[in-house]
Design an enzyme around this catalytic site. Structure first.
Site, PDB file in Angstrom:
ATOM      1  N   GLU A 163      -8.046  -4.762   0.284  1.00 30.02           N
ATOM      2  CA  GLU A 163      -7.322  -4.912   1.173  1.00 30.02           C
ATOM      3  C   GLU A 163      -7.196  -6.042   2.678  1.00 30.02           C
ATOM      4  OE1 GLU A 163      -4.362  -1.985   1.440  1.00 30.02           O
ATOM      5  OE2 GLU A 163      -6.157  -1.101   0.741  1.00 30.02           O
ATOM      6  N   HIS A 164      -6.034  -5.912   3.054  1.00 31.66           N
ATOM      7  CA  HIS A 164      -5.474  -7.306   3.655  1.00 31.66           C
ATOM      8  C   HIS A 164      -6.072  -8.381   3.330  1.00 31.66           C
ATOM      9  CE1 HIS A 164      -4.328  -5.250   6.960  1.00 31.66           C
ATOM     10  NE2 HIS A 164      -5.272  -3.691   6.886  1.00 31.66           N
ATOM     11  N   THR A 165      -5.209  -8.917   2.100  1.00 29.67           N
ATOM     12  CA  THR A 165      -5.358 -10.047   1.660  1.00 29.67           C
ATOM     13  C   THR A 165      -4.114 -10.716   1.146  1.00 29.67           C
ATOM     14  OG1 THR A 165      -5.829  -9.301  -0.372  1.00 29.67           O
ATOM     15  CG2 THR A 165      -8.096  -9.196   0.744  1.00 29.67           C
ATOM     16  N   SER A 173      18.663  13.148   2.728  1.00 29.50           N
ATOM     17  CA  SER A 173      17.020  13.005   2.854  1.00 29.50           C
ATOM     18  C   SER A 173      17.158  14.792   2.233  1.00 29.50           C
ATOM     19  CB  SER A 173      16.482  12.313   3.485  1.00 29.50           C
ATOM     20  OG  SER A 173      15.324  13.308   2.877  1.00 29.50           O
ATOM     21  N   GLY A 189       4.563   8.144   6.709  1.00 26.97           N
ATOM     22  CA  GLY A 189       3.088   8.133   7.614  1.00 26.97           C
ATOM     23  C   GLY A 189       1.919   8.278   6.876  1.00 26.97           C
ATOM     24  N   GLY A 217      -0.226   6.369   4.941  1.00 29.68           N
ATOM     25  CA  GLY A 217      -0.268   4.818   4.418  1.00 29.68           C
ATOM     26  C   GLY A 217      -0.232   4.765   2.031  1.00 29.68           C
ATOM     27  N   GLU A 265      11.293  -5.677   4.638  1.00 30.27           N
ATOM     28  CA  GLU A 265      10.233  -5.198   6.109  1.00 30.27           C
ATOM     29  C   GLU A 265       9.568  -6.201   7.532  1.00 30.27           C
ATOM     30  OE1 GLU A 265       7.834  -2.566   6.418  1.00 30.27           O
ATOM     31  OE2 GLU A 265       8.557  -1.446   4.380  1.00 30.27           O
ATOM     32  N   ASP A 288       2.474  -4.321  -1.503  1.00 30.09           N
ATOM     33  CA  ASP A 288       3.784  -2.764  -1.721  1.00 30.09           C
ATOM     34  C   ASP A 288       4.773  -2.645  -2.757  1.00 30.09           C
ATOM     35  OD1 ASP A 288       1.103  -1.993  -0.001  1.00 30.09           O
ATOM     36  OD2 ASP A 288       2.455  -1.606   1.322  1.00 30.09           O
ATOM     37  N   TYR A 302      -1.186  -4.721  13.248  1.00 34.16           N
ATOM     38  CA  TYR A 302      -1.459  -5.398  11.937  1.00 34.16           C
ATOM     39  C   TYR A 302      -0.612  -7.356  11.925  1.00 34.16           C
ATOM     40  CZ  TYR A 302       0.233  -6.301   7.255  1.00 34.16           C
ATOM     41  OH  TYR A 302      -0.323  -6.326   5.862  1.00 34.16           O
TER      42      TYR A 302
END
Ligand code: GLA
Length: 385
Positions: A31-33, A65, A122, A124, A160, A172, A222
């Site tokens: 995570e967060h790499t 949607s 939302g 994650g 993004e 992701d 982030y």
């Protein structure tokens, strides 16, 4: 799919001709790499976004949607694809169309698209990347193109980064575009070389635990963490010939923290360095069937995200830390960007109900509203149905 087809008929007055699915993702560890050239180990899940689609013989996209009925049908001209706030969720679709066109693909066919997501908003679990990749494959198939899947993945990341202004990594979109049933992807985010590894958990399953907390801090924090790590890298580069933090092992990092100096920056940069190595070790344990050792590293990942990287929160800690205390739990940690969203627990099948009941009770007592729990099933990546 029946109610999707019916809703399509109701909104567009004809039957859809194609249907698609794009998953969400979990991340077992790593995570967060992904902004630091490190490794990640995510998997696509069977929750995701469905679409039914028809050609409308115009140069327009008409988008609806079932998750946002109040927004109504959003109409988009394929020649006017710049970001517009009022286009709401359709911006993800527009961004993909824009960048596919810029990459030279002929995106010309007018389409009616009706979607429905089963990923809680939302949470994650990457509902946004799911939608980006979904849009990518809809445009590919409905325009009779053959586009390299990795190109769609990279364009999703670009939506993004450049279209929406979030400096996220590629994890992701990669997991969603390339995922495979019952397998997780060990991805080197520096080279994009990856390996599919069977998620053989024996008598254990993965439970997703949703804080249901609105993730307010997430975007600014982030980008803050990213900047802190870039600064730490710059200071390390005064002596070390490295291009990214992912190139460092723990010993080299520990021996050079004096170059970074600032204690906060040291903590921030320590996370991606140690998490990257942890991820490599964890996947070796999983391959060898040493699930206890795998689970311990999953716990260590949470501790590092909490104490060093500083992206956990009271709600995520309450879920992960109380899961650690439950019988049959091999490991638990927050996943994704942090500050809310979901955690996962790897737990013995026959203890999963007790985990959900016990952690659910503690969570509601401490936080004041209930968490939500789902059993994660690892499924295939985005596809036409
Ligand atoms: C978000 C980003 C990913 C990754 C994770 C943290 O999900 O979109 O690229 O950085 O956070 O691991």
């Amino acid at each position: 799919m029946n109610h999707l087809n019916e809703a399509f008929l109701k909104h567009f007055n004809y039957e859809p001709t194609a249907s698609f699915f794009s998953p969400g993702r979990i991340n077992l560890i790593g995570e967060h790499t992904d902004n630091f050239g490190g490794h990640v180990f995510p998997a696509a899940i069977t929750l995701g976004t469905y679409a039914v689609v028809g050609k409308n013989n115009t140069g327009l996209l008409r988008l609806y949607s079932l998750n946002f009925p109040e927004v109504g049908v959003i109409t988009v001209d394929l020649n006017e694809l710049d970001f517009r706030k009022e286009d709401n969720w359709a911006n993800y679709v527009k961004g993909m169309a824009k960048y596919l066109k810029e990459a030279g693909h002929a995106i010309t066919v007018g389409l009616d698209i009706l979607i429905e997501g089963t990923i809680p908003n939302g949470s994650g679990l990457s509902s946004s990347a799911s939608l980006e990749i979904l849009a990518g494959i809809i445009f590919e198939k409905m325009n009779d193109l053959t586009i390299d899947r990795l190109d769609i993945v990279k364009l999703g990341k670009r939506v993004e980064n450049d279209y929406l202004g979030l400096n996220s990594g590629i994890m992701d979109q990669f997991a969603i575009g390339m995922g495979a049933k019952d397998q997780a992807l060990l991805l080197d985010t520096n080279t994009l070389v990856y390996e599919k590894i069977p998620v053989k958990l024996g008598e254990n399953i993965v439970v997703i635990m949703n804080t249901k907390k609105r993730r307010e801090l997430v975007e600014s924090a982030y980008n803050d963490r990213l900047r802190e790590c870039q600064e730490a890298l710059k200071r390390l580069q005064t002596k070390l010939p490295i291009a990214s933090l992912g190139e460092l092992d723990e010993e080299t990092f520990n021996a050079h923290t004096n170059l970074i100096g600032d204690p906060i920056l040291i903590k921030r940069a320590r996370h991606p360095v140690f998490e990257n190595r942890r991820t490599l070790r964890a996947t070796e344990y999983l391959k060898a069937g040493d699930l206890d050792a795998f689970g311990k590293l999953v716990n260590d990942s949470h501790i590092s995200l909490r104490d060093d990287y500083g992206v956990s929160c009271h709600e995520l800690d309450t879920l992960a830390e109380n899961a650690w205390e439950q019988p049959g739990v091999l490991g638990a940690r927050m996943i994704g960007a942090g500050f809310g969203g979901c955690a996962i627990a790897i737990v013995a099948k026959d203890q999963a109900d007790a985990l959900i009941k016990n952690v659910g009770k503690i969570y509601e007592e401490k936080i004041g509203y209930p968490a939500e729990f789902y059993i994660a099933e690892i499924g295939d990546g985005a596809r036409a149905l």
